[in-house]
Write an enzyme that holds these catalytic residues in place. Structure first.
Site, mmCIF file in Angstrom:
data_model
loop_
_atom_site.group_PDB
_atom_site.id
_atom_site.type_symbol
_atom_site.label_atom_id
_atom_site.label_comp_id
_atom_site.label_asym_id
_atom_site.label_seq_id
_atom_site.Cartn_x
_atom_site.Cartn_y
_atom_site.Cartn_z
ATOM 1 N N ASP A 100 32.231 34.712 27.910
ATOM 2 C CA ASP A 100 33.181 35.614 28.552
ATOM 3 C C ASP A 100 32.877 35.608 30.057
ATOM 4 O O ASP A 100 32.031 34.860 30.515
ATOM 5 C CB ASP A 100 33.007 37.018 27.954
ATOM 6 N N HIS B 62 35.318 40.718 23.391
ATOM 7 C CA HIS B 62 34.796 39.361 23.272
ATOM 8 C C HIS B 62 34.232 39.102 21.877
ATOM 9 O O HIS B 62 34.469 38.044 21.279
ATOM 10 C CB HIS B 62 33.718 39.130 24.333
ATOM 11 N N ASP C 128 22.751 35.920 24.904
ATOM 12 C CA ASP C 128 22.183 34.965 25.861
ATOM 13 C C ASP C 128 20.904 35.450 26.529
ATOM 14 O O ASP C 128 20.451 34.843 27.497
ATOM 15 C CB ASP C 128 23.225 34.616 26.929
ATOM 16 N N ASP C 129 20.303 36.529 26.014
ATOM 17 C CA ASP C 129 19.050 37.030 26.587
ATOM 18 C C ASP C 129 17.979 37.227 25.521
ATOM 19 O O ASP C 129 17.101 38.071 25.663
ATOM 20 C CB ASP C 129 19.284 38.342 27.338
ATOM 21 N N ASP D 125 28.453 48.215 18.274
ATOM 22 C CA ASP D 125 27.233 48.342 17.481
ATOM 23 C C ASP D 125 27.032 49.773 16.974
ATOM 24 O O ASP D 125 26.592 49.989 15.836
ATOM 25 C CB ASP D 125 26.006 47.861 18.266
ATOM 26 N N SER E 247 24.140 47.767 29.939
ATOM 27 C CA SER E 247 23.445 49.037 29.708
ATOM 28 C C SER E 247 22.525 49.426 30.856
ATOM 29 O O SER E 247 21.896 50.473 30.830
ATOM 30 C CB SER E 247 22.624 48.960 28.418
#
Length: 434
Positions: free
Chosen positions: A141, A199, A221-222, A299, A330
């Site tokens: 995204d 997304h 991706d982390d 979530d 966040s």
């Protein structure tokens, strides 16, 4: 070309109209030479002004029709491109015709604007032994080109199967919606959460409705992963597939911090809390969730009783993922206090060679309840005094949300909660084993 043609048609209509009105004006004057006084001229100009206004309205309607025609032409062209670039899906798989031992388990990586996505991809490739069973798909995204360039390097050397992203031209792949999300002022600070939820929905629809996979393992991706990340999901998929009381398998333990977990890396549990951060679900679960997928905070929404429906997830004692993403939507919430202390498993556990049937509901619940009530019970004051350190485990009982938050803070564990008990509140007492 279409824009020039449209301007030409409009200009031609205006010129013809003006010419016609000028000719009519001179004809009228020639027929009524005695009425060329100022009043008749003013009246004629007013009539001419009214006609011009009407013509402008007609011209605007014509422009709208041309715009709609152009938009429809572009949509038809896009559909033709999509048909030529998207492979025809295989017949949908059902629970009955899936072999848990061989089913493909794609890794869906949700990416945005972190060029450090290479760190996560490198670990996924390092620990992957079966590329065919675990294809890696990156959905990006944000439209961040430097991140796209990093991902494309993996696509070019065929270590990553697909990069579904923003197109640079009309012949590119299908892509997520990057348009702005307009929110009222109090909610604007949450725009990022709305985009993430949008997304996720788009990417999961691609996995199950376009690529036609039967299950998926979702990472971001982390995340770093453990050496037995793939082994863990390979082994637990069979249990997930066979036990209807399960709806996910997670690699994460919210309280899996150094000094707070057992050293036994084989320990696995059932939990009614959705952990996320590296998790697996089946396609039939997505088909249930997709129609009502939330606009934001997906979530937390997953943790609500209306979605969970008394189903549980499998999670490990020691995490199989850890996060290095301090900065994000966040803004580092919980990172300094909890996330950076998460212990990532370093031992390879051959889960596929072990009998995990104890994780099925009919085998697990009674045994777990017995384990809990066989543990000695103490107050939180007695536990935090330090006098019970010689005990392997102790039990603390709480009955309200306030008691839970107070107990959790004193123990240094996560005191955050999103859903509590049933729709009618907490039913009975709960035990916290440590």
């Amino acid at each position: 070309m279409l824009g020039l043609r449209r301007k030409y048609i409009v200009s031609l209509v205006v010129v013809i109209f003006l010419t016609w009105n000028v000719l009519m004006y001179f004809v009228l004057i020639s027929r009524n030479p005695g009425k060329t006084n100022v009043e008749s001229v003013e009246q004629h100009l007013m009539d001419l002004q009214g006609d011009l206004k009407k013509q402008l309205v007609d011209n605007e309607q014509l422009l709208q029709s041309l715009r709609k025609f152009r938009q429809r032409a572009l949509e038809v062209k896009a559909q033709k491109v999509l048909k030529t670039t998207t492979k025809k899906p295989d017949p949908p798989k059902t629970k009955a015709n899936i072999d848990p031992a061989t089913v493909k388990l794609p890794i869906l990586m949700i990416a945005c604007d972190r060029v450090t996505v290479s760190r996560s991809l490198d670990l996924l490739l390092k620990h992957r032994k079966d590329a065919e069973r675990f294809p890696i798909i990156v959905s990006q995204d944000c439209g961040h080109q430097p991140t796209a360039d990093v991902i494309n390097k993996y696509v070019k050397d065929k270590s990553v199967e697909s990069h579904i992203k923003v197109p640079n031209d009309t012949n590119s792949n299908i892509h997520p919606d990057l348009s702005d999300i307009k929110l009222p002022w109090p909610q604007r600070k949450f725009t990022g959460y709305f985009k993430i939820s949008r997304h996720y929905k788009w990417a999961l629809n691609q996995i199950f409705n376009v690529f036609n996979y039967s299950a998926v393992i979702i990472v971001e991706d982390d995340l770093d992963i453990s050496p037995d990340f793939y082994e863990y999901f390979s082994a637990t998929f069979k249990i997930l597939h066979e036990d209807d009381s399960l709806w996910c398998v997670s690699a994460w333990n919210d309280n899996g911090k150094n000094g707070m977990v057992s050293d036994d890396s084989e320990l696995l549990y059932r939990t009614d809390f959705f952990p996320g951060l590296g998790w697996m679900m089946e396609g039939h679960t997505w088909q249930e969730l997709a129609p009502k997928w939330p606009e934001a905070f997906w979530d937390d929404w997953m943790r609500a009783p209306e979605q969970r429906k008394d189903r549980v997830c499998i999670r490990p004692e020691i995490c199989r993922t850890s996060t290095f993403g301090k900065k994000g939507v966040s803004r580092g919430l919980f990172f300094e206090k909890h996330l950076k202390f998460i212990r990532l498993n370093s031992n390879f556990v051959p889960f596929t060679q072990k009998d995990l049937s104890y994780l099925k509901k009919e085998n697990y619940d009674e045994d777990f309840k017995k384990q809990v009530y066989d543990v000695p019970e103490f107050t939180i004051a007695e536990v935090t005094s330090g006098n019970k350190k010689h005990l392997k485990a102790v039990r603390v009982t709480y009955s309200t949300k306030e008691q839970f938050k107070s107990t959790a803070k004193k123990l240094g564990i996560m005191d955050d909660f999103k859903a509590w008990g049933s729709k009618n509140g907490l039913q009975g007492n709960s035990e916290l084993c440590i």
